[in-house]
Design an enzyme around this catalytic site. Structure first.
Site, PDB file in Angstrom:
ATOM      1  N   ALA A  62       0.829  -1.167   0.036  1.00 31.29           N
ATOM      2  CA  ALA A  62       0.126  -0.039  -0.058  1.00 31.29           C
ATOM      3  C   ALA A  62       0.857   1.331  -0.119  1.00 31.29           C
ATOM      4  O   ALA A  62       1.834   1.238   0.405  1.00 31.29           O
ATOM      5  CB  ALA A  62      -0.817   0.049   1.183  1.00 31.29           C
ATOM      6  N   GLY A 107       0.670  -5.064   0.969  1.00 36.45           N
ATOM      7  CA  GLY A 107      -0.640  -4.865  -0.121  1.00 36.45           C
ATOM      8  C   GLY A 107      -0.281  -5.806  -1.319  1.00 36.45           C
ATOM      9  O   GLY A 107      -0.764  -6.349  -2.022  1.00 36.45           O
ATOM     10  N   GLU A 110      -0.279  -9.327  -0.771  1.00 32.18           N
ATOM     11  CA  GLU A 110      -1.866  -9.477  -0.735  1.00 32.18           C
ATOM     12  C   GLU A 110      -2.351  -9.722  -2.109  1.00 32.18           C
ATOM     13  O   GLU A 110      -3.309 -10.386  -2.390  1.00 32.18           O
ATOM     14  CB  GLU A 110      -2.448  -8.537   0.242  1.00 32.18           C
ATOM     15  CG  GLU A 110      -2.113  -8.505   1.561  1.00 32.18           C
ATOM     16  CD  GLU A 110      -2.550  -7.510   2.574  1.00 32.18           C
ATOM     17  OE1 GLU A 110      -2.297  -6.306   2.400  1.00 32.18           O
ATOM     18  OE2 GLU A 110      -3.351  -7.863   3.545  1.00 32.18           O
ATOM     19  N   GLU A 130       3.908  -5.129   7.803  1.00 30.73           N
ATOM     20  CA  GLU A 130       3.054  -4.261   8.043  1.00 30.73           C
ATOM     21  C   GLU A 130       3.349  -4.006   9.872  1.00 30.73           C
ATOM     22  O   GLU A 130       3.198  -2.892  10.330  1.00 30.73           O
ATOM     23  CB  GLU A 130       1.464  -4.504   7.959  1.00 30.73           C
ATOM     24  CG  GLU A 130       0.952  -4.329   6.676  1.00 30.73           C
ATOM     25  CD  GLU A 130       1.096  -5.550   5.512  1.00 30.73           C
ATOM     26  OE1 GLU A 130       2.230  -6.517   6.058  1.00 30.73           O
ATOM     27  OE2 GLU A 130       0.442  -5.456   4.699  1.00 30.73           O
TER      28      GLU A 130
HETATM   29  N1  CO8 Z   1       4.354   3.191  -0.445  1.00 31.99           N
HETATM   30  C1  CO8 Z   1       4.950   4.415  -1.121  1.00 31.99           C
HETATM   31  N2  CO8 Z   1       5.996   4.794  -1.384  1.00 31.99           N
HETATM   32  C2  CO8 Z   1       6.909   3.841  -1.433  1.00 31.99           C
HETATM   33  C3  CO8 Z   1       6.666   2.589  -0.786  1.00 31.99           C
HETATM   34  C4  CO8 Z   1       5.539   2.315  -0.410  1.00 31.99           C
HETATM   35  N3  CO8 Z   1       4.844   0.923   0.116  1.00 31.99           N
HETATM   36  N4  CO8 Z   1       7.694   1.573  -1.140  1.00 31.99           N
HETATM   37  C5  CO8 Z   1       8.747   2.231  -1.563  1.00 31.99           C
HETATM   38  N5  CO8 Z   1       8.045   3.720  -1.992  1.00 31.99           N
HETATM   39  C6  CO8 Z   1       9.278   4.732  -2.436  1.00 31.99           C
HETATM   40  C7  CO8 Z   1      10.038   5.206  -1.798  1.00 31.99           C
HETATM   41  O1  CO8 Z   1       9.374   6.159  -0.667  1.00 31.99           O
HETATM   42  C8  CO8 Z   1      10.989   5.721  -2.646  1.00 31.99           C
HETATM   43  O2  CO8 Z   1      10.227   6.998  -3.352  1.00 31.99           O
HETATM   44  P1  CO8 Z   1      11.200   8.365  -3.034  1.00 31.99           P
HETATM   45  O3  CO8 Z   1      12.764   8.023  -4.039  1.00 31.99           O
HETATM   46  O4  CO8 Z   1      10.442   9.428  -3.649  1.00 31.99           O
HETATM   47  O5  CO8 Z   1      11.669   8.529  -1.667  1.00 31.99           O
HETATM   48  C9  CO8 Z   1      10.831   4.958  -3.914  1.00 31.99           C
HETATM   49  O6  CO8 Z   1       9.811   4.080  -3.755  1.00 31.99           O
HETATM   50  C10 CO8 Z   1      12.045   4.048  -3.910  1.00 31.99           C
HETATM   51  O7  CO8 Z   1      12.071   3.201  -2.708  1.00 31.99           O
HETATM   52  P2  CO8 Z   1      13.345   3.067  -1.671  1.00 31.99           P
HETATM   53  O8  CO8 Z   1      14.153   4.180  -1.986  1.00 31.99           O
HETATM   54  O9  CO8 Z   1      12.714   2.937  -0.418  1.00 31.99           O
HETATM   55  O10 CO8 Z   1      14.014   1.785  -2.316  1.00 31.99           O
HETATM   56  P3  CO8 Z   1      14.773   0.652  -1.547  1.00 31.99           P
HETATM   57  O11 CO8 Z   1      15.443  -0.105  -2.716  1.00 31.99           O
HETATM   58  O12 CO8 Z   1      15.866   1.449  -0.878  1.00 31.99           O
HETATM   59  O13 CO8 Z   1      13.940  -0.132  -0.537  1.00 31.99           O
HETATM   60  C11 CO8 Z   1      12.011  -1.370  -0.187  1.00 31.99           C
HETATM   61  C12 CO8 Z   1      12.980  -1.086  -1.095  1.00 31.99           C
HETATM   62  C13 CO8 Z   1      12.622  -2.232   1.038  1.00 31.99           C
HETATM   63  C14 CO8 Z   1      10.814  -2.106  -0.959  1.00 31.99           C
HETATM   64  C15 CO8 Z   1      11.574  -0.165   0.789  1.00 31.99           C
HETATM   65  O14 CO8 Z   1      11.010   0.845  -0.198  1.00 31.99           O
HETATM   66  C16 CO8 Z   1      10.272  -0.554   1.662  1.00 31.99           C
HETATM   67  O15 CO8 Z   1      10.777  -0.773   2.788  1.00 31.99           O
HETATM   68  N6  CO8 Z   1       9.132  -0.187   1.096  1.00 31.99           N
HETATM   69  C17 CO8 Z   1       7.936  -0.282   2.193  1.00 31.99           C
HETATM   70  C18 CO8 Z   1       7.507  -1.758   2.116  1.00 31.99           C
HETATM   71  C19 CO8 Z   1       6.436  -1.718   3.099  1.00 31.99           C
HETATM   72  O16 CO8 Z   1       6.596  -1.615   4.233  1.00 31.99           O
HETATM   73  N7  CO8 Z   1       5.274  -2.141   2.526  1.00 31.99           N
HETATM   74  C20 CO8 Z   1       4.032  -2.476   3.166  1.00 31.99           C
HETATM   75  C21 CO8 Z   1       3.177  -0.999   3.275  1.00 31.99           C
HETATM   76  S1  CO8 Z   1       1.732  -1.320   4.286  1.00 31.99           S
HETATM   77  C22 CO8 Z   1       0.517  -2.348   3.424  1.00 31.99           C
HETATM   78  O17 CO8 Z   1       0.871  -2.630   2.340  1.00 31.99           O
HETATM   79  C23 CO8 Z   1      -0.845  -2.529   3.824  1.00 31.99           C
HETATM   80  C24 CO8 Z   1      -1.409  -1.693   4.953  1.00 31.99           C
HETATM   81  C25 CO8 Z   1      -2.850  -1.805   5.335  1.00 31.99           C
HETATM   82  C26 CO8 Z   1      -3.613  -1.460   4.310  1.00 31.99           C
HETATM   83  C27 CO8 Z   1      -4.767  -1.005   4.812  1.00 31.99           C
HETATM   84  C28 CO8 Z   1      -5.469  -0.018   4.026  1.00 31.99           C
HETATM   85  C29 CO8 Z   1      -6.448   0.970   4.110  1.00 31.99           C
END
Ligand code: CO8
Length: 256
Positions: A62, A107, A110, A130
């Site tokens: 997400a 997500g 998922e 999460e």
């Molecule tokens: N959301 C928004 N932006 C993201 C996300 C994300 N999930 N993941 C990555 N990005 C963005 C980063 O912010 C970054 O943008 P910017 O360059 O503008 O700063 C760009 O993508 C590249 O990401 P990174 O620089 O972080 O890349 P890395 O190679 O260093 O890391 C990772 C990659 C390990 C995947 C890292 O980006 C990460 O940990 N991302 C988040 C993963 C995560 O926690 N996902 C779960 C999210 S919560 C969810 O999915 C469900 C919630 C419940 C839903 C209920 C809804 C109503």
């Protein structure tokens, strides 16, 4: 558009294309996925391949930036909407295959869990992180993951938030197989060709019967199987399939 829908012969390809955010699922992206699934349904495609654009991520989950500072009503509506989109995918009558390359988190995983099958390349990294955000999965992960890998393995992934690689995912049954790196569309299409020659009605009934196994007691499930197998028996495709066997030829299914 952050979601592309394309077709090759009778296979549909839904591709997340938001590489600047690692294909994260904003609510706009979820709406586009929903419309794309409607188009796939209307197209008469035989299979759907779901993948992410680029080598780095299938989908990083997400959109966390969009999730902050929402009121409870908005959050509840958002969770219900995401769940409804993934249910629509899960309930497609044709097989769907998620091709996991790079990150599939939250997500994003998922989304893959709502597909009928998951195939991973060696670069795939999966998890439900999460818990590290003080959250729990909200797009079906707590319900679909235990049905696929069992409750203990699902809870280990959900409560630790850890990342697993493709080999581990195959070992626990989260993905059907690990394939060589390559074009996700080709990988998904090759996997889908195991099914696409069969009667679409029989495929739909097989999927329904197995899905019902998890919602029913054995006795009830067996009654459903008897009903659905009788329904399959009544189709022209069943007549054609059995006739073709006896006549030693390939069946020509017409999906009715
Ligand atoms: N959301 C928004 N932006 C993201 C996300 C994300 N999930 N993941 C990555 N990005 C963005 C980063 O912010 C970054 O943008 P910017 O360059 O503008 O700063 C760009 O993508 C590249 O990401 P990174 O620089 O972080 O890349 P890395 O190679 O260093 O890391 C990772 C990659 C390990 C995947 C890292 O980006 C990460 O940990 N991302 C988040 C993963 C995560 O926690 N996902 C779960 C999210 S919560 C969810 O999915 C469900 C919630 C419940 C839903 C209920 C809804 C109503």
């Amino acid at each position: 558009m952050s979601v592309e829908l394309s077709f090759r012969e009778d296979v549909a390809f839904l591709t997340l294309n938001r590489p600047e955010a690692l294909n994260a699922l904003s609510f706009g992206v979820l709406r586009e996925i929903s419309s794309a699934i409607d188009e796939v349904k209307a197209s008469g495609a035989s299979a759907l391949v779901v993948s992410g654009h680029g080598d780095k991520a299938f989908c990083a989950g997400a959109d966390i930036k969009e999730l902050t500072a929402r009121c409870l009503v908005e959050q509840r509506q958002g969770a219900s909407f995401g769940q409804s989109v993934f249910c629509k995918l899960d309930e497609l009558s044709i097989p769907s295959i998620a091709v996991l390359k790079g990150y599939a988190f939250g997500g994003g995983l998922e989304l893959a869990l709502a597909c009928t099958f998951r195939v991973a390349t060696p670069s795939a990294k999966m998890g439900l992180p999460e818990i590290k955000l003080g959250l729990i999965p909200g797009y079906g992960g707590t319900q679909r993951l235990p049905r696929i890998v069992g409750p203990a393995r699902a809870l280990e992934l959900i409560m630790s938030g850890k990342t697993i690689d493709a080999e581990e995912a195959a070992r626990i049954g989260l993905v059907s197989r690990v394939v060589d790196e390559g074009d996700p569309h080709q990988i998904g299409e090759a996997f889908s060709r195991q099914f696409t020659g069969h009667s679409k009605i029989a495929l739909m009934l097989a999927k329904q019967a197995v899905q019902r196994a998890f919602d029913s007691a054995l006795e009830e499930g067996l009654r459903i199987e008897a009903d659905l197998s009788t329904l399959a028996y009544q189709t022209n495709d069943a007549d054609e399939g059995m006739r073709a066997f006896i006549e030693k030829r390939k069946p020509a299914f017409r999906n009715w």
